[in-house]
Enzyme design. Structure first.
Site, PDB file in Angstrom:
ATOM      1  CG  ASN A   9      -1.739   1.218   1.390  1.00 48.87           C
ATOM      2  OD1 ASN A   9      -1.799   2.039   0.467  1.00 48.87           O
ATOM      3  ND2 ASN A   9      -2.396   1.360   2.532  1.00 48.87           N
ATOM      4  CD1 TRP A  10       3.287   0.971  -2.985  1.00 49.05           C
ATOM      5  CD2 TRP A  10       3.341   2.211  -4.850  1.00 49.05           C
ATOM      6  NE1 TRP A  10       3.906   0.225  -3.955  1.00 49.05           N
ATOM      7  CE2 TRP A  10       3.954   0.968  -5.115  1.00 49.05           C
ATOM      8  CE3 TRP A  10       3.246   3.149  -5.876  1.00 49.05           C
ATOM      9  CZ2 TRP A  10       4.481   0.633  -6.365  1.00 49.05           C
ATOM     10  CZ3 TRP A  10       3.776   2.830  -7.127  1.00 49.05           C
ATOM     11  CH2 TRP A  10       4.388   1.586  -7.360  1.00 49.05           C
ATOM     12  CE  LYS A  11      -0.127   3.129   4.833  1.00 45.28           C
ATOM     13  NZ  LYS A  11      -0.028   3.217   6.277  1.00 45.28           N
ATOM     14  CG  HIS A  95      -5.698   1.794   5.321  1.00 40.31           C
ATOM     15  ND1 HIS A  95      -5.277   2.700   6.273  1.00 40.31           N
ATOM     16  CD2 HIS A  95      -4.675   0.934   5.128  1.00 40.31           C
ATOM     17  CE1 HIS A  95      -4.038   2.395   6.630  1.00 40.31           C
ATOM     18  NE2 HIS A  95      -3.641   1.326   5.944  1.00 40.31           N
ATOM     19  CD  GLU A  97      -2.895   5.342   6.871  1.00 39.82           C
ATOM     20  OE1 GLU A  97      -2.903   5.392   5.628  1.00 39.82           O
ATOM     21  OE2 GLU A  97      -1.966   4.831   7.535  1.00 39.82           O
ATOM     22  CD  GLU A 167      -3.209  -2.443   7.292  1.00 39.80           C
ATOM     23  OE1 GLU A 167      -2.170  -2.717   6.696  1.00 39.80           O
ATOM     24  OE2 GLU A 167      -3.802  -1.366   7.149  1.00 39.80           O
ATOM     25  N   GLY A 173       2.812   2.387  10.833  1.00 45.12           N
ATOM     26  CA  GLY A 173       3.775   3.481  10.670  1.00 45.12           C
ATOM     27  C   GLY A 173       4.458   3.905  11.957  1.00 45.12           C
ATOM     28  CB  SER A 213       5.603  -1.620  12.042  1.00 42.77           C
ATOM     29  OG  SER A 213       5.199  -0.284  12.275  1.00 42.77           O
ATOM     30  N   GLY A 234       3.073  -1.080   4.251  1.00 36.07           N
ATOM     31  CA  GLY A 234       3.083   0.359   3.967  1.00 36.07           C
ATOM     32  C   GLY A 234       4.504   0.819   3.644  1.00 36.07           C
TER      33      GLY A 234
HETATM   34  P1  13P Z   1       3.253   0.461   7.700  1.00 30.63           P
HETATM   35  O1  13P Z   1       3.781  -0.822   7.103  1.00 30.63           O
HETATM   36  O2  13P Z   1       3.949   1.676   7.192  1.00 30.63           O
HETATM   37  O3  13P Z   1       3.145   0.388   9.184  1.00 30.63           O
HETATM   38  O4  13P Z   1       1.730   0.605   7.150  1.00 30.63           O
HETATM   39  C1  13P Z   1       0.896  -0.483   7.211  1.00 30.63           C
HETATM   40  C2  13P Z   1      -0.350  -0.161   6.453  1.00 30.63           C
HETATM   41  O5  13P Z   1      -1.121   0.690   6.863  1.00 30.63           O
HETATM   42  C3  13P Z   1      -0.587  -0.879   5.207  1.00 30.63           C
HETATM   43  O6  13P Z   1      -1.871  -0.643   4.730  1.00 30.63           O
END
Ligand code: 13P
Length: 250
Positions: A9-11, A95, A97, A167, A173, A213, A234
């Site tokens: 997931n490149w966000k 997600h 977020e 998640e 993150g 993470s 992420g």
């Molecule tokens: P991180 O791997 O940066 O913690 O993010 C995980 C994530 O939200 C994947 O969708």
């Protein structure tokens, strides 16, 4: 046998040229990955050129979201037809977020999941508790009610095209990964929750990813757990070598 998946997931990261470069690097390294489907989820602006870069490879394309309407006067939204027409086969939905910053509710997710399924796009439905809920010991309840609210509205047949991603919000993150035991016990609870409604076989066949993470140094231990079928990555998905190293952790 359920599918093993490692999805990136490149966000909201990378420009279009940087994203295309990253996709090309993933494709080049993907030849070393066995028995695990790779998926990349770039921002909407990148989907067309990244689809081009993935052509001829086994790396699948995902969107990070889709609209809860099919078309029309919804400025700024992207419909499932649009992501389908560009070659997406997966779509991340729910997600944390999006739940936290954009008011994504389970009710909206029911609509989005169904619209995606109608187009043969496989939803990667994200669930997970926040730190407060974890500390209050409510994590099992929070996660199972997210699953019930959205997935219990589906048929067993529709469930075959669903991927679940657990998640924990406190691990996203933050560098704080859930321990393999913490992740495994929630994954097992999700599978049991699915079995209660859809039967043991559907639950056994559902891919459940871990996200939060996840990196090359901890992926092996996480993926060794019985009910963890891969990862939704992420930060570490922004470096092709790390992303591929995670996928090679099986
Ligand atoms: P991180 O791997 O940066 O913690 O993010 C995980 C994530 O939200 C994947 O969708």
């Amino acid at each position: 046998m359920r599918k093993k998946i490692v999805a990136g997931n490149w966000k909201m990261n990378t420009t279009v040229p940087q994203g295309v470069e990253l996709a090309k690097e993933v494709v080049a390294l993907s030849k070393d990955v066995k028995d695990c489907l790779l998926v990349v989820a770039p921002p909407f602006t990148h989907l067309a050129p990244v689809a081009e870069a993935l052509k001829g490879s086994k790396v699948a394309l995902a969107a990070q979201n889709c609209a809860d309407h099919t078309s029309g006067a919804y400025t700024g939204e992207v419909a499932v037809d649009m992501i389908d027409s560009i070659g997406c086969t997966y779509c991340i939905l729910g997600h944390s977020e999006r739940r936290q910053y954009y008011g994504e509710t389970d009710e909206k997710l029911v609509v989005k999941v169904k619209l995606a399924l109608e187009k043969n796009i496989k939803p990667i439905l994200c669930v997970g508790e926040n730190l407060e809920e974890r500390e209050a010991g409510k994590h099992f309840d929070v996660v199972t009610s997210q699953i019930k609210n959205v997935l219990y509205t589906l048929t067993a047949e529709e469930m075959k095209n669903i991927v679940v991603a657990y998640e924990p919000v406190w691990a996203i993150g933050t560098g704080k990964t859930a321990t393999a035991e913490q992740a495994q016990e929630i994954h097992a609870a999700i599978r049991k929750c699915l079995a209660d409604k859809f039967g043991a076989q559907v639950a056994e066949d559902t891919t459940i990813l871990y996200g939060g993470s996840c990196k090359p140094s901890n992926a092996k231990e996480l993926f060794a757990q019985k009910d963890i079928d891969g990862g939704l990555i992420g930060g570490a998905a922004l470096k092709a070598a790390d992303f591929i190293a995670i996928a090679q952790s099986y």
